[in-house]
Design a protein around this motif. Structure first.
Motif, mmCIF file in Angstrom:
data_model
loop_
_atom_site.group_PDB
_atom_site.id
_atom_site.type_symbol
_atom_site.label_atom_id
_atom_site.label_comp_id
_atom_site.label_asym_id
_atom_site.label_seq_id
_atom_site.Cartn_x
_atom_site.Cartn_y
_atom_site.Cartn_z
ATOM 1 N N HIS A 11 0.829 -1.207 0.000
ATOM 2 C CA HIS A 11 0.000 0.000 0.000
ATOM 3 C C HIS A 11 0.864 1.258 0.000
ATOM 4 O O HIS A 11 0.656 2.181 -0.811
ATOM 5 C CB HIS A 11 -0.934 -0.011 1.208
ATOM 6 N N TRP A 12 1.878 1.303 0.865
ATOM 7 C CA TRP A 12 2.739 2.473 0.926
ATOM 8 C C TRP A 12 3.619 2.578 -0.314
ATOM 9 O O TRP A 12 3.853 3.680 -0.831
ATOM 10 C CB TRP A 12 3.598 2.428 2.190
ATOM 11 N N PRO B 116 -2.063 7.301 2.619
ATOM 12 C CA PRO B 116 -1.971 6.803 3.998
ATOM 13 C C PRO B 116 -1.845 7.976 4.971
ATOM 14 O O PRO B 116 -1.122 8.930 4.707
ATOM 15 C CB PRO B 116 -0.703 5.950 3.990
ATOM 16 N N GLU B 117 -2.547 7.888 6.080
ATOM 17 C CA GLU B 117 -2.539 8.989 7.035
ATOM 18 C C GLU B 117 -1.375 8.906 8.010
ATOM 19 O O GLU B 117 -0.941 9.926 8.548
ATOM 20 C CB GLU B 117 -3.854 9.010 7.823
ATOM 21 N N PRO C 199 3.853 3.725 8.576
ATOM 22 C CA PRO C 199 3.696 2.352 9.072
ATOM 23 C C PRO C 199 4.629 2.075 10.252
ATOM 24 O O PRO C 199 5.674 2.706 10.413
ATOM 25 C CB PRO C 199 4.054 1.492 7.857
#
Length: 307
Positions: free
Chosen positions: A155-156, A195-196, A199
């Motif tokens: 995702h990142w 992404p907020e 990770p």
């Protein structure tokens, strides 16, 4: 690069790196950019304007007005530009910037405008405790930690490392080398929500690096300010004492410093630091910093008694 005496025309990049960035020639579409920290320059916007290079600050509005002179600036680097050559050159001259490490490099088949819009999505992230914080990916060490931390996070990698169907390659400079982080084209696809929060692996690496930097400063300070107290104790052993202090709850930097100095004094007298802690009144009601000062006070008194 060095100062290239006797070379003409001057190269902006080592030949091997130029081949990696532009394997089909510099006119084949792939572009090279830098994100530069204005805090490391004298009037970076003026320098970029004089160079005639396309550039744009990653901050806008009030943030640009208030922080533009210490903000990150995106610039498109042409293959033969003086700025690119100076960024890649080391010497004693102030305009040669290799040792300054003033930013990071990105290349890909994208426009400056698209990359600017993309990177602005990541200038701030949500802090683990809530609220917002700046994500300083334009710092070489921060970007390196980030790319290591997201290497298995699809995702990142997709969100940060691609723009539409275009993968990006990130480059950071080290003391004697460069490190490339190339995002696979397989990560490309439809844009997803930004992404907020960073990770957990990235946050863990950043904490480790922050503590490692502190320990390097700790050793330098101890050896400079207390040479007799730490004489004969290796750097590795001082690090171990620091880690021991961290495990025992001394995690504020000054508290950890006091703990290590106390432990070093105890090694000279053969005393047990844990025993000292048990002898201090109201130990469990003291703050972390107050405990460290009390330990140091008792340790110094003990050294005086022994001597």
């Amino acid at each position: 690069m060095d100062r290239q005496f006797g070379v003409w025309p001057l190269r902006a990049l080592p030949a091997v790196l130029e081949q990696v960035i532009w394997p089909d020639g510099s006119s084949a579409g792939r572009k090279m950019f830098a994100v530069l920290d204005a805090a490391k320059f004298f009037d970076l916007p003026l320098l970029l304007a004089k160079e005639g290079l396309q550039h744009r600050c990653l901050f806008s509005g009030a943030a640009l007005e208030d922080w533009g002179d210490v903000a990150p600036w995106l610039v498109e680097l042409s293959p033969g530009s003086d700025l690119l050559r100076n960024l890649m050159t080391r010497s004693e001259q102030s305009h040669h910037l290799w040792d300054l490490r003033p930013g990071v490099f990105i290349y890909g088949d994208v426009s400056l405008e698209d990359l600017w819009r993309h990177l602005r999505r990541f200038t701030q992230v949500r802090a683990p405790q809530g609220g917002k914080l700046f994500f300083r990916f334009w710092d070489a060490d921060t970007l390196s930690l980030h790319m290591r931390g997201i290497c298995e996070d699809a995702h990142w990698l997709h969100a940060f490392g691609t723009i539409g169907d275009k993968p990006l390659t990130f480059m950071t400079t080290q003391t004697e080398s460069v490190v490339l982080f190339a995002v696979s084209p397989r990560m490309c696809g439809t844009r997803t929500k930004t992404p907020e929060q960073l990770p957990n692996p990235v946050l863990a690496l950043m904490r480790q690096e922050r503590w490692a930097r502190f320990q390097r400063r700790l050793i330098q300070l101890l050896q400079a300010q207390h040479p007799q107290e730490v004489a004969g104790i290796s750097d590795a052993d001082l690090n171990e004492l620091s880690n021991q202090g961290y495990a025992r709850g001394f995690r504020i930097e000054k508290a950890n410093f006091n703990y290590v100095l106390s432990a070093a004094l105890c090694q000279r007298t053969g005393d047990d630091l844990t025993g000292f802690a048990r002898s201090i009144p109201d130990w469990h009601h003291l703050t972390e910093l107050d405990r460290s000062y009390e330990l140091l006070k008792v340790s110094k008194a003990r050294v005086g008694d022994v001597s």
